[in-house]
Design a protein around this motif. Sequence first.
Motif, PDB file in Angstrom:
ATOM      1  N   LEU A 115       3.727  10.348  -4.447  1.00  0.00           N
ATOM      2  CA  LEU A 115       4.010  11.781  -4.400  1.00  0.00           C
ATOM      3  C   LEU A 115       3.199  12.487  -5.475  1.00  0.00           C
ATOM      4  N   ASN A 116       2.278  13.341  -5.035  1.00  0.00           N
ATOM      5  CA  ASN A 116       1.365  14.012  -5.960  1.00  0.00           C
ATOM      6  C   ASN A 116       1.645  15.508  -6.028  1.00  0.00           C
ATOM      7  N   SER A 117       1.101  16.152  -7.042  1.00  0.00           N
ATOM      8  CA  SER A 117       1.201  17.599  -7.295  1.00  0.00           C
ATOM      9  C   SER A 117       2.664  18.057  -7.377  1.00  0.00           C
ATOM     10  N   LEU A 118       3.415  17.410  -8.254  1.00  0.00           N
ATOM     11  CA  LEU A 118       4.824  17.767  -8.486  1.00  0.00           C
ATOM     12  C   LEU A 118       4.989  18.797  -9.594  1.00  0.00           C
ATOM     13  N   LEU A 142      12.673  19.211  -5.353  1.00  0.00           N
ATOM     14  CA  LEU A 142      13.675  18.151  -5.275  1.00  0.00           C
ATOM     15  C   LEU A 142      14.209  17.994  -3.860  1.00  0.00           C
ATOM     16  N   THR A 143      14.435  19.110  -3.190  1.00  0.00           N
ATOM     17  CA  THR A 143      14.897  19.050  -1.801  1.00  0.00           C
ATOM     18  C   THR A 143      13.877  18.368  -0.914  1.00  0.00           C
ATOM     19  N   LEU A 144      12.596  18.671  -1.132  1.00  0.00           N
ATOM     20  CA  LEU A 144      11.531  18.070  -0.328  1.00  0.00           C
ATOM     21  C   LEU A 144      11.431  16.565  -0.577  1.00  0.00           C
ATOM     22  N   ILE A 145      11.512  16.143  -1.831  1.00  0.00           N
ATOM     23  CA  ILE A 145      11.432  14.712  -2.136  1.00  0.00           C
ATOM     24  C   ILE A 145      12.602  13.974  -1.511  1.00  0.00           C
ATOM     25  N   PRO A 164       0.827  -1.210   0.000  1.00  0.00           N
ATOM     26  CA  PRO A 164       0.000   0.000   0.000  1.00  0.00           C
ATOM     27  C   PRO A 164       0.865   1.266   0.000  1.00  0.00           C
ATOM     28  N   LEU A 165       0.503   2.205  -0.858  1.00  0.00           N
ATOM     29  CA  LEU A 165       1.218   3.478  -0.968  1.00  0.00           C
ATOM     30  C   LEU A 165       0.295   4.602  -0.511  1.00  0.00           C
ATOM     31  N   GLY A 166       0.759   5.433   0.405  1.00  0.00           N
ATOM     32  CA  GLY A 166      -0.043   6.534   0.909  1.00  0.00           C
ATOM     33  C   GLY A 166       0.084   7.778   0.038  1.00  0.00           C
ATOM     34  N   HIS A 167      -1.058   8.408  -0.253  1.00  0.00           N
ATOM     35  CA  HIS A 167      -1.078   9.622  -1.062  1.00  0.00           C
ATOM     36  C   HIS A 167      -0.508  10.790  -0.264  1.00  0.00           C
ATOM     37  N   LEU A 168       0.447  11.508  -0.874  1.00  0.00           N
ATOM     38  CA  LEU A 168       1.100  12.636  -0.214  1.00  0.00           C
ATOM     39  C   LEU A 168       1.222  13.784  -1.201  1.00  0.00           C
ATOM     40  N   SER A 169       0.565  14.915  -0.905  1.00  0.00           N
ATOM     41  CA  SER A 169       0.634  16.088  -1.770  1.00  0.00           C
ATOM     42  C   SER A 169       1.847  16.935  -1.397  1.00  0.00           C
ATOM     43  N   LEU A 170       2.614  17.362  -2.403  1.00  0.00           N
ATOM     44  CA  LEU A 170       3.843  18.109  -2.138  1.00  0.00           C
ATOM     45  C   LEU A 170       3.745  19.602  -2.441  1.00  0.00           C
ATOM     46  N   LEU A 172       8.844   4.735  -3.570  1.00  0.00           N
ATOM     47  CA  LEU A 172       8.337   6.078  -3.875  1.00  0.00           C
ATOM     48  C   LEU A 172       7.860   6.104  -5.315  1.00  0.00           C
ATOM     49  N   LEU A 173       6.594   6.486  -5.490  1.00  0.00           N
ATOM     50  CA  LEU A 173       6.002   6.616  -6.820  1.00  0.00           C
ATOM     51  C   LEU A 173       5.649   8.073  -7.049  1.00  0.00           C
TER      52      LEU A 173
END
Length: 231
Positions: free
Chosen positions: A105-108, A122-125, A47-53, A137-138
């Motif tokens: 990882l969404n909203s890139l 990039l620093t945040l990722i 399972p992968l959790g949705h994370l907005s960046l 990481l997707l």
Amino acid sequence: MTGGPLAVYYGAAAGWERLARYERVVLQPGSYPAEELGRLRRYGTQPLGHLSLSEDHGPPAPWHRHDRNPEWGGRYVHVGHPGWMQHVVDQARAMMAGGFGGLFLNSLNVELTFPEDLPHMLTLIAAVREEARPEYLLANRGFALLSRLADLVDGVLFESFSVAWVTSGYAPWPPATLEAHARIAERLLGFDLDLFALDYCEDEELAEFARRRARRFGLHSFVSDRALTRL
């Protein structure tokens, strides 16, 4: 396990048996308790959790910009704000502690809105990978970052690769857009990444068009409705 390599599902609890048909499944945090996520993992589904960046649906905060995403309503953020970076890392850690095996990882695509935030993205990722230690990481799109993003993530999802949502419903992208997406897909093949396509439609003929086109460009396909409530 017969569902395929990836599902993206934001609906109400579907039951782990249906989700367990997939190798990986993107879920909204809070939709499934740790026991359910653990059961999925025991049956071989990650399972992968949705994370907005770059967008925040939370209460007013010092990292918020004035503008909102006109489609989904989230507040755009200053990605490089230390408070936002810590907030995202804390969310990522909580998801991993809560039973997720990785993160989506969404909203890139900040190059379309605030291109000055690209280096901060990039620093945040990198911080999410180092601090939360996800197994996988997707990234959703993020093509403007691709040459460096490929070293930080394990896979890339090409959202709306072949089909668009228009005012009258679902339809294939115009030929020029399909060609532009094809060039991006060919570029993606040059990286050592898992590659996926996500398309939205309700008509089986259109869904088969999306699946067939994804296969042609080496992408694993998942097709759902626009709200991602269909497996």
